[in-house]
Structures are given as C-alpha cells and as structure tokens.
Write a protein that holds these residues in place. Structure first.
Motif, short mmCIF file in Angstrom:
data_model
loop_
_atom_site.label_atom_id
_atom_site.label_comp_id
_atom_site.label_asym_id
_atom_site.label_seq_id
_atom_site.Cartn_x
_atom_site.Cartn_y
_atom_site.Cartn_z
N ASN A 10 -57.58 62.06 -35.12
CA ASN A 10 -57.51 60.48 -35.11
C ASN A 10 -58.85 59.93 -35.47
O ASN A 10 -58.82 58.82 -35.97
N ARG A 11 -59.91 60.50 -35.40
CA ARG A 11 -61.28 60.06 -35.85
C ARG A 11 -61.32 60.11 -37.50
O ARG A 11 -61.71 59.28 -38.35
N CYS A 12 -60.91 61.19 -37.94
CA CYS A 12 -60.78 61.44 -39.42
C CYS A 12 -59.75 60.33 -40.02
O CYS A 12 -60.00 59.58 -40.97
N GLY A 13 -58.63 59.89 -39.43
CA GLY A 13 -57.58 59.04 -39.87
C GLY A 13 -58.35 57.57 -39.69
O GLY A 13 -58.32 57.01 -40.61
N ASN A 14 -59.10 57.47 -38.73
CA ASN A 14 -59.83 56.15 -38.65
C ASN A 14 -60.92 55.86 -39.64
O ASN A 14 -61.18 54.94 -40.17
N ALA A 15 -61.55 57.01 -40.03
CA ALA A 15 -62.63 57.01 -40.89
C ALA A 15 -62.00 56.78 -42.27
O ALA A 15 -62.63 55.99 -43.23
N VAL A 16 -60.84 57.32 -42.40
CA VAL A 16 -60.29 57.02 -43.87
C VAL A 16 -59.89 55.66 -43.75
O VAL A 16 -59.85 55.08 -45.08
N ASN A 17 -59.28 55.13 -42.96
CA ASN A 17 -58.92 53.72 -42.81
C ASN A 17 -60.20 52.81 -43.02
O ASN A 17 -59.83 51.97 -43.77
N GLU A 18 -61.08 53.18 -42.54
CA GLU A 18 -62.24 52.34 -42.67
C GLU A 18 -62.83 52.33 -44.16
O GLU A 18 -63.25 51.35 -44.63
N LEU A 19 -62.74 53.88 -44.73
CA LEU A 19 -63.12 53.66 -46.03
C LEU A 19 -62.22 52.84 -47.08
O LEU A 19 -62.79 52.24 -47.91
#
Length: 194
Positions: A10-19
């Motif tokens: 979930n954190r990886c997905g949120n980081a990719v979305n922020e990127l």
C-alpha cells in the motif's frame, strides 16, 4: 517490513501515485509555459511573417502536443487514487480555480473533464490498457474538439442541464467546474468506494 506485507505494498502504491501526481503537476506547468510561448510567438507571427518565428511556432506546437499527451496520461494514472482525487476535487469545490483558468489559457477545463467524466466512465485498468472508447479518451485531451465528451458527460449526469445553459457555461469556460460542483458529494462517495 516483509515484501509480502500488505502495508508495504500500500505504501509503495501511494508513493507511485504521489510520483505520478507530481509528474502531472510538472507536465501541466510545462504545458502552461509552452501555451504562453506559443501565444506570444503567434502574436509575433502576425506582425512579422519571418521564417524564424513560424519555425518557432511549429516547435512550440509540437512540444505542446507531447506535453498534452504526457500530462493527461499522468493525470489518468493518479486520478484513480482516492486520496489524490479527493484533493483535486476539493480544490474545484472550494472555487479556487480562477487563477488557473488564466494561467493555463483555459486548458485546466480539459483536466476537469477528465476528473469528472473519464474517471467514472472507465476503470484504471481499462483506461491504461486502451480497452475503452478510444475516441473519447483522445478527444478529451483537446479543447473545442472535446465537445462530444462534454455532451456525453451531460447526458450521463443524473440531473439534466439545459442545452442553452450548458452552452453558456461552456463559452464561459465553467461547464466542467459546474458539473463537478453539482455532483460533488456523489463524486467523493464514488471515489471512496473504488
């Protein structure tokens, strides 16, 4: 943290979305600069029909098309994140868009139409795999040409808008904002469900 941990992914997905969100912001800013440069060059071309200014206008036009494609693609990827979508729609709801209309020469309406219509018409998988009505996903990116997408958005709206009032809002550059503000609570609820 283990790679199989759900919180890690979930954190990886949120980081990719922020990127992708910040890439969208960067491409939108570059597109704004390009549009203003293209406008200034077009004005120069009117008074000076030199070959250099015409070539410069073509270069700005080509960069503009590239930036339109990249900015819309990154918006498509980020707008399916409930957190980012809610942030974007809350800016529209709070009516803080007047400077953006001026700065982007009205192109912000294209992004608003994406947020209103494309996001709820297609899933993220369908959109990124081009399993959609490609005509709408291409037309939505270009002002004036995207009028059929506006018509489809108005027809899919639960509360009908009269054609005359919709045309008036479109000419004022406020139709997409009006549609989002009118359906704000249902858009936020639908966004939380996805």
């Amino acid at each position: 943290m283990k790679p199989t941990d759900k919180r890690f992914w979930n954190r990886c997905g949120n980081a990719v979305n922020e990127l992708f969100f910040w890439l969208f912001i960067a491409f939108a800013v570059l597109l704004t600069i390009d549009l203003w440069c293209m406008l200034a060059t077009a004005i120069v071309c009117l008074f000076d029909s030199g070959l250099k200014s015409l070539t410069l206008l073509k270069i700005f036009g080509a960069y503009g098309i590239i930036l339109i494609l990249f900015s819309n693609f990154t918006l498509w990827l980020t707008m399916y994140s409930p957190m980012i979508y809610k942030r974007l729609v809350s800016v529209i709801w709070s009516k803080r868009l007047r400077p953006l209309y001026f700065l982007t020469l009205g192109y912000v309406n294209v992004y608003l139409l994406n947020l209103y219509y494309i996001r709820f018409r297609y899933s993220q998988y369908e959109l990124t795999q081009y399993r959609v009505n490609v005509i709408y996903s291409v037309l939505v990116m270009f002002p004036i040409i995207n009028i059929p997408v506006y018509i489809a958005a108005i027809r899919s709206n639960e509360q009908q808008v009269s054609l005359g009032y919709a045309a008036k809002l479109y000419m004022q550059g406020r139709l997409a904002t009006y549609l989002i503000q009118k359906d704000y609570s249902s858009l936020i609820n639908d966004g939380n469900e996805q």
